[in-house]
Design a protein around this motif. Structure first.
Motif, short mmCIF file in Angstrom:
data_model
loop_
_atom_site.label_atom_id
_atom_site.label_comp_id
_atom_site.label_asym_id
_atom_site.label_seq_id
_atom_site.Cartn_x
_atom_site.Cartn_y
_atom_site.Cartn_z
N GLU A 130 -7.83 4.43 -15.94
CA GLU A 130 -7.99 5.24 -14.66
C GLU A 130 -6.50 5.33 -13.92
N LEU A 131 -5.84 4.20 -14.00
CA LEU A 131 -4.56 4.30 -13.42
C LEU A 131 -3.63 5.08 -14.18
N ALA A 132 -3.49 5.25 -15.39
CA ALA A 132 -2.83 6.26 -16.13
C ALA A 132 -3.03 7.44 -15.84
N ALA A 133 -4.51 7.76 -15.70
CA ALA A 133 -4.82 9.15 -15.36
C ALA A 133 -4.49 9.67 -14.04
N ALA A 134 -4.08 8.82 -13.04
CA ALA A 134 -3.84 9.02 -11.83
C ALA A 134 -2.35 9.57 -11.78
N GLY A 168 8.00 -4.28 -12.64
CA GLY A 168 9.01 -3.08 -12.90
C GLY A 168 8.70 -1.65 -12.15
N ASP A 169 7.22 -1.67 -12.04
CA ASP A 169 6.99 -0.12 -11.31
C ASP A 169 7.26 -0.44 -9.69
N ALA A 170 7.26 -1.53 -9.23
CA ALA A 170 7.45 -1.81 -7.83
C ALA A 170 8.85 -1.60 -7.45
N ILE A 171 9.80 -2.32 -8.29
CA ILE A 171 11.20 -1.97 -8.04
C ILE A 171 11.64 -0.66 -8.30
N LEU A 193 15.99 12.53 1.89
CA LEU A 193 15.57 14.07 1.77
C LEU A 193 14.74 14.41 3.21
N ASP A 194 14.71 15.53 3.30
CA ASP A 194 13.93 16.23 4.43
C ASP A 194 12.40 16.31 3.99
N ASP A 195 11.57 16.26 4.77
CA ASP A 195 10.25 16.86 4.47
C ASP A 195 10.26 18.19 3.97
N PRO A 196 9.36 18.56 3.25
CA PRO A 196 8.13 18.11 2.64
C PRO A 196 8.66 17.27 1.33
N TYR A 197 9.67 17.16 1.12
CA TYR A 197 10.17 16.35 -0.10
C TYR A 197 10.02 14.89 0.07
N ARG A 198 10.54 14.50 1.11
CA ARG A 198 10.27 13.02 1.44
C ARG A 198 8.95 12.18 1.26
N GLN A 199 8.20 13.30 2.07
CA GLN A 199 6.44 12.84 2.11
C GLN A 199 5.95 13.08 0.49
N LEU A 200 6.32 14.09 -0.17
CA LEU A 200 5.76 14.45 -1.50
C LEU A 200 6.08 13.23 -2.42
N ILE A 201 7.37 12.63 -2.54
CA ILE A 201 7.67 11.62 -3.22
C ILE A 201 6.80 10.20 -2.98
N ARG A 202 7.14 10.18 -1.58
CA ARG A 202 6.23 8.91 -0.86
C ARG A 202 4.79 9.13 -1.49
N GLU A 203 4.22 10.01 -1.52
CA GLU A 203 2.80 10.30 -2.11
C GLU A 203 2.41 9.91 -3.30
N SER A 225 -1.08 0.96 -3.14
CA SER A 225 -1.45 -0.53 -3.00
C SER A 225 -2.43 -1.14 -3.94
N HIS A 226 -3.37 -0.18 -4.25
CA HIS A 226 -4.55 -0.33 -5.15
C HIS A 226 -3.95 -1.01 -6.67
N TYR A 227 -2.96 -0.16 -6.95
CA TYR A 227 -2.36 -0.53 -8.25
C TYR A 227 -1.84 -1.89 -8.55
N ALA A 228 -0.75 -2.21 -7.45
CA ALA A 228 -0.32 -3.51 -7.32
C ALA A 228 -1.39 -4.42 -7.13
N GLU A 229 -2.43 -4.40 -6.33
CA GLU A 229 -3.27 -5.45 -6.23
C GLU A 229 -3.94 -5.88 -7.32
N PHE A 230 -4.49 -4.76 -8.15
CA PHE A 230 -5.03 -5.04 -9.49
C PHE A 230 -4.14 -5.76 -10.32
N ALA A 231 -3.11 -5.61 -10.54
CA ALA A 231 -2.02 -6.34 -11.37
C ALA A 231 -1.60 -7.59 -10.75
N ALA A 232 -1.57 -7.71 -9.32
CA ALA A 232 -1.42 -9.17 -8.85
C ALA A 232 -2.47 -9.95 -9.16
#
Lengths: 221, 221
Positions: B52-56, B108-111, B123-133, B138-145
């Motif tokens: 499911e994480l892969a599908a995301a 690896g993914d966090a860094i 970058l200006d928005d909307p690109y900054r926001q798009l990349i951030r999104e 955090s769900h991803y890191a919490e599962f791995a941790a």
């Protein structure tokens, strides 16, 4: 996706759990296989398309797992009986290249879907509708069919090789159906027997539909 | 998912196309790798979670590809320069077991996310926001941790092996950053230079955040 879970009817029986478990595990395996097959894609566009089709299988998996949980069943336990049977099918039909991969998607998944759809039709709603909704949509078959047609257009000799591959896929799929029946804890097989499914008739229909699909993309039986 | 594409600002430049291409290809590769890693899962529940994480990742890929198309760019062309650099990273860090796989996801993914997030902030928005999104939630890191912590609780010797593996991942990730810079057609590197990114300061911050993450799950630098 929990919003997709509708009220549970009182008539839920073991056969429903078994069928949902089988289809859920089928989705997990289909995801795994399509994701691996995406590596065979000749370009990034096709690779992305197959990856997206794989991701759709996981969305369906989640719906089925949520249903199983809502029915008081453990998705893992419901899937467990079918792990070996489905693994054997995919191990014996690992595509060696992109065209074998899309042919497997086109031929193998369609015949599996037809079989599951026929069983699902014996169930009451909402289960019949749920199974129908998670089977592959036409977008999936159209993508695979277009790839096969384009390859045969470019090199007619491809038709022979892919026809042989398709026949092998059908043989393995039928053998898989036997393995699934053997793995089943009884409820699913009982459902088919109880509702008087005309098994020879069902197989004739599956075969006729398969033949029509082969012809439609220039493959022969 | 085309509904996620917002109006395109007039100031779009090549650096945006390059960054979106890099991140989009990163999503495709992350999908491929997580899907393969799911096979290493010790049970069906974990296998389904990683699938499911892969599908995301593919959902994110689609958003980025739609943006590139809306900007008049070809997603395939925007991704192409980064194919070799990212492949080299993943080829050199293929997990041998489940714990190496989740450590790779965690470290690896966090860094990589921190690095991309720092560039996106220029970058200006909307690109900054798009990349951030589209960076991992955090769900991803919490599962791995949680997986790493549980494994160390069960066998403290695991900490040593995974710490070594994590150090190797960071080394390869830094080497990957160098390869990406070399592969870049210039606009992205120019963006970093133009906006006066404090590269030594950025690396100090990435390193400090990485150390904190390692400590949080019982790994050491």
């Amino acid at each position: 996706m929990g919003g997709n879970v509708r009220p549970v009817p009182a008539s839920t029986d073991d056969a429903v759990i078994d069928l949902l478990g089988l289809v859920a595990y089928g989705e997990l395996v289909a995801f795994d296989r399509l994701a691996a097959d995406a590596r065979l894609a000749p370009d990034l566009r096709r690779r992305a398309t197959l990856s997206e089709l794989a991701a759709a299988e996981i969305g369906n998996y989640r719906r089925l797992a949520d249903w199983l949980t809502a029915l008081g069943a453990s998705p893992e336990e419901a899937m467990a009986p079918y792990v070996e049977a489905l693994r054997a099918y995919h191990d014996s039909t690992e595509p060696r290249d992109w065209l074998e991969a899309v042919t497997k998607a086109y031929v193998g998944d369609a015949i599996t879907d037809d079989f599951l759809g026929a069983i699902a039709d014996r169930l009451d709603d909402p289960y019949r509708q749920l199974i129908r909704e998670v089977l592959h949509d036409s977008h999936y078959a159209e993508f695979a069919a277009a790839e096969i047609r384009a390859a045969i257009d470019a090199d007619p000799r491809v038709a022979n090789r892919l026809s042989m591959w398709a026949r092998r896929l059908v043989g393995e799929a039928l053998s898989q159906a036997g393995r699934v029946a053997a793995a089943d804890r009884g409820a699913l097989t009982a459902l088919i027997a109880r509702d008087g499914v005309d098994v020879p008739g069902l197989f004739r229909r599956l075969t006729a539909d398969h033949t029509a699909r082969m012809t439609a993309v220039g493959l022969n039986n």
